[in-house]
Design an enzyme around this catalytic site. Structure first.
Site, PDB file in Angstrom:
ATOM      1  N   GLY A   1       0.779  -1.231   0.000  1.00  0.00           N
ATOM      2  CA  GLY A   1       0.000   0.000   0.000  1.00  0.00           C
ATOM      3  C   GLY A   1       0.808   1.277   0.000  1.00  0.00           C
TER       4      GLY A   1
ATOM      5  CG  ASN B   1       1.175   3.765  -5.681  1.00  0.00           C
ATOM      6  OD1 ASN B   1       1.445   4.862  -6.144  1.00  0.00           O
ATOM      7  ND2 ASN B   1       1.782   2.667  -6.049  1.00  0.00           N
TER       8      ASN B   1
ATOM      9  NE  ARG C   1      -9.011 -11.064  -5.662  1.00  0.00           N
ATOM     10  CZ  ARG C   1      -8.736 -12.359  -5.719  1.00  0.00           C
ATOM     11  NH1 ARG C   1      -9.320 -13.128  -6.616  1.00  0.00           N
ATOM     12  NH2 ARG C   1      -7.860 -12.897  -4.889  1.00  0.00           N
TER      13      ARG C   1
ATOM     14  CG  LEU D   1     -11.783  -4.594 -10.662  1.00  0.00           C
ATOM     15  CD1 LEU D   1     -12.029  -3.097 -10.682  1.00  0.00           C
ATOM     16  CD2 LEU D   1     -11.929  -5.153  -9.264  1.00  0.00           C
TER      17      LEU D   1
ATOM     18  CG  ASN E   1      -4.942   0.503 -11.897  1.00  0.00           C
ATOM     19  OD1 ASN E   1      -4.652   0.198 -10.751  1.00  0.00           O
ATOM     20  ND2 ASN E   1      -4.384  -0.061 -12.955  1.00  0.00           N
TER      21      ASN E   1
ATOM     22  CG  HIS F   1      -0.019  -0.449 -15.683  1.00  0.00           C
ATOM     23  ND1 HIS F   1      -0.206  -1.767 -15.323  1.00  0.00           N
ATOM     24  CD2 HIS F   1       0.815  -0.456 -16.746  1.00  0.00           C
ATOM     25  CE1 HIS F   1       0.500  -2.539 -16.141  1.00  0.00           C
ATOM     26  NE2 HIS F   1       1.128  -1.774 -17.009  1.00  0.00           N
TER      27      HIS F   1
ATOM     28  CB  THR G   1     -12.097   0.988 -19.704  1.00  0.00           C
ATOM     29  OG1 THR G   1     -10.759   0.708 -20.114  1.00  0.00           O
ATOM     30  CG2 THR G   1     -12.285   2.491 -19.601  1.00  0.00           C
TER      31      THR G   1
ATOM     32  CD  GLU H   1       4.218   2.902  -9.240  1.00  0.00           C
ATOM     33  OE1 GLU H   1       3.328   2.548  -8.452  1.00  0.00           O
ATOM     34  OE2 GLU H   1       5.038   2.101  -9.741  1.00  0.00           O
TER      35      GLU H   1
HETATM   36  C1  GRF Z   1       3.186  -0.604  -7.737  1.00  0.00           C
HETATM   37  O1  GRF Z   1       4.241  -0.787  -8.659  1.00  0.00           O
HETATM   38  C2  GRF Z   1       1.944  -0.206  -8.505  1.00  0.00           C
HETATM   39  O2  GRF Z   1       2.246   0.478  -9.702  1.00  0.00           O
HETATM   40  C3  GRF Z   1       1.331  -1.517  -8.821  1.00  0.00           C
HETATM   41  O3  GRF Z   1       1.486  -2.249  -7.625  1.00  0.00           O
HETATM   42  C4  GRF Z   1       2.807  -1.962  -7.119  1.00  0.00           C
HETATM   43  C5  GRF Z   1       2.818  -1.970  -5.613  1.00  0.00           C
HETATM   44  O4  GRF Z   1       2.063  -0.890  -5.166  1.00  0.00           O
HETATM   45  N1  GRF Z   1      -0.027  -1.352  -9.232  1.00  0.00           N
HETATM   46  P1  GRF Z   1       1.896  -0.519  -3.578  1.00  0.00           P
HETATM   47  O5  GRF Z   1       3.269  -0.334  -2.987  1.00  0.00           O
HETATM   48  O6  GRF Z   1       1.169  -1.674  -2.917  1.00  0.00           O
HETATM   49  O7  GRF Z   1       1.108   0.747  -3.613  1.00  0.00           O
END
Ligand code: GRF
Length: 202
Positions: free
Chosen positions: A11, A13, A90, A92, A106, A108, A140, A173
């Site tokens: 987590g 992000n 996961r 959706l 999201n 990516h 989407t 990110e």
């Molecule tokens: C990150 O590289 C993000 O871009 C991808 O999941 C990875 C881990 O994210 N979607 P986090 O540290 O759990 O936010």
């Protein structure tokens, strides 16, 4: 705006969004964190911030539909304006996406449309890319192909491994996700007719 963040792991992000939302003038509040992994490290971090957390282990549900129905019930109680997927690993269902299309974003770890899917950093290195990066996009039906809200690029260094590149991308990110959420929450970007509509300063 009320925001619910979806995670499956550490987590980082999600925590960047939590930190940004503490600013007085930030136009969104993180009202809940949902994970498909009860042991996701990010759940403890969110709880420590006083944010409501919910875990729905897929194995506790007879079907994908039942799993999503449980998530929908939690979402109905939270009544979010925006969903942020942040390391949510996961896929959706179409039902889920249709229910929230235009309200769900999201992050990516590639410069979409390059490298949708998994192992993006190794694929960028293998392709001889000299830049890599990340993308915030509307979610989407197709995986990792929704209209783009924000992107950031970083250099790929000659001695990079997937891990060293991933760490460099993760840093940006954490910058672009809060920026993208702010623009979306302020109404400076939105999804219309499958495209992003944005103001001049977005
Ligand atoms: C990150 O590289 C993000 O871009 C991808 O999941 C990875 C881990 O994210 N979607 P986090 O540290 O759990 O936010």
């Amino acid at each position: 705006k009320r925001v619910v963040v979806f995670i499956s792991g550490g987590g980082s992000n999600m925590m960047a969004l939590v930190a940004a939302a503490k600013a007085q003038d930030f136009p969104a509040e993180i009202v809940g964190v949902i994970s498909d992994k009860p042991d996701a490290g990010g759940l403890a971090k969110a709880a420590a911030e006083g944010i409501a957390t919910y875990a729905f282990a897929r194995k506790d549900y007879a079907s994908k539909e039942a799993h999503e129905e449980a998530i929908f019930a939690a979402l109905d109680a939270l009544s979010p304006d925006i969903l942020c997927l942040a390391g949510y690993m996961r896929l959706l269902s179409g039902t889920f996406i249709q229910r929230y299309e235009g309200k769900m974003i999201n992050i990516h770890p590639s410069l979409l449309p390059l490298f949708p899917g998994l192992h993006t950093h190794q694929r960028a290195i293998d392709a001889g890319m000299r830049i890599a990066g990340c993308t915030v996009h509307f979610v989407t039906e197709g995986m990792d192909e929704g209209p783009v809200i924000g992107q950031a690029a970083v250099p790929v260094l000659s001695d990079d491994t997937a891990d060293t590149l991933a760490a460099r991308v993760l840093t940006v990110e954490h910058q672009i996700y809060p920026q993208a959420l702010k623009l979306f929450a302020e109404g400076k970007v939105r999804m219309e007719g499958g495209k992003v509509v944005r103001t001049a300063d977005a």
